[in-house]
Scaffold this motif. Structure first.
Motif, PDB file in Angstrom:
ATOM      1  N   ALA A 193       0.942  -1.059  -0.264  1.00 20.60           N
ATOM      2  CA  ALA A 193      -0.164  -0.079  -0.173  1.00 20.60           C
ATOM      3  C   ALA A 193       0.732   1.442  -0.046  1.00 20.60           C
ATOM      4  O   ALA A 193       1.207   2.544  -1.082  1.00 20.60           O
ATOM      5  CB  ALA A 193      -1.002  -0.455   1.284  1.00 20.60           C
TER       6      ALA A 193
ATOM      7  N   ILE B  34      -3.139   4.887  -6.006  1.00 21.62           N
ATOM      8  CA  ILE B  34      -3.588   4.366  -5.054  1.00 21.62           C
ATOM      9  C   ILE B  34      -5.365   4.332  -6.033  1.00 21.62           C
ATOM     10  O   ILE B  34      -6.441   5.273  -6.010  1.00 21.62           O
ATOM     11  CB  ILE B  34      -3.875   5.043  -3.860  1.00 21.62           C
ATOM     12  CG1 ILE B  34      -3.425   5.130  -2.711  1.00 21.62           C
ATOM     13  CG2 ILE B  34      -5.666   4.758  -2.490  1.00 21.62           C
ATOM     14  CD1 ILE B  34      -2.707   3.422  -2.351  1.00 21.62           C
TER      15      ILE B  34
ATOM     16  N   ILE C 105      -7.135  -0.900   1.458  1.00 24.19           N
ATOM     17  CA  ILE C 105      -6.063  -0.351   3.003  1.00 24.19           C
ATOM     18  C   ILE C 105      -7.048  -0.120   4.125  1.00 24.19           C
ATOM     19  O   ILE C 105      -6.562  -0.012   5.184  1.00 24.19           O
ATOM     20  CB  ILE C 105      -5.741   0.539   2.056  1.00 24.19           C
ATOM     21  CG1 ILE C 105      -4.471   0.477   1.345  1.00 24.19           C
ATOM     22  CG2 ILE C 105      -5.089   1.807   3.904  1.00 24.19           C
ATOM     23  CD1 ILE C 105      -3.552   1.410   0.354  1.00 24.19           C
TER      24      ILE C 105
END
Length: 138
Positions: A90, A99, A107
């Motif tokens: 992440a 993202i 996440i």
């Protein structure tokens, strides 16, 4: 409290551990078991291993309701794999501004593990798993 394995963990800590295992078992159970029981062959081919691991983790967490101290390594595993995901996968995606909505959802779901941090008896973990002499090799 009886001496032995739980003798160094306060009763209130045993209950916080049980709450942690319950959260883990119910959370995983509601999120993953419906997909274990009903899925497509394509889903089985692409996500079957991941889903099986997580479903097994949830079922194993049920043992923590009865044996909260003995199952602490399960909580450590949960924390460690999530920390690995956040730091190795992440974080680089975030740094690269990659993202997606799906990654953001992952996440978030992985980050919820922070609620476990104050519930784990860290003094016990330190004494029993880091400072105590390990089992003999022969």
């Amino acid at each position: 409290m009886s001496q032995g394995e739980t003798g160094t963990v306060a009763l209130w800590r045993l209950y916080t551990l049980r709450i942690t295992y319950l959260i883990l078992a119910v959370g995983i159970g509601t999120a993953y078991w419906p997909r274990v029981l009903q899925h497509t062959p394509e889903f089985a081919a692409t996500r079957g291993i991941q889903l099986s691991l997580l479903a097994g983790l949830g079922l194993t967490a049920v043992l923590g309701l009865r044996y909260p101290v003995k199952m602490i390594p399960l909580l450590l595993f949960e924390l460690i794999w999530k920390a690995i995901y956040l730091t190795a996968f992440a974080l680089p995606l975030w740094r690269a501004h990659q993202i997606t909505d799906a990654v953001a959802a992952d996440i978030f779901s992985v980050s919820v593990v922070v609620i476990f941090l104050p519930l784990i008896p860290w003094g016990y973990v330190f004494r029993e798993f880091l400072m105590k002499r390990g089992d003999r090799w022969r």
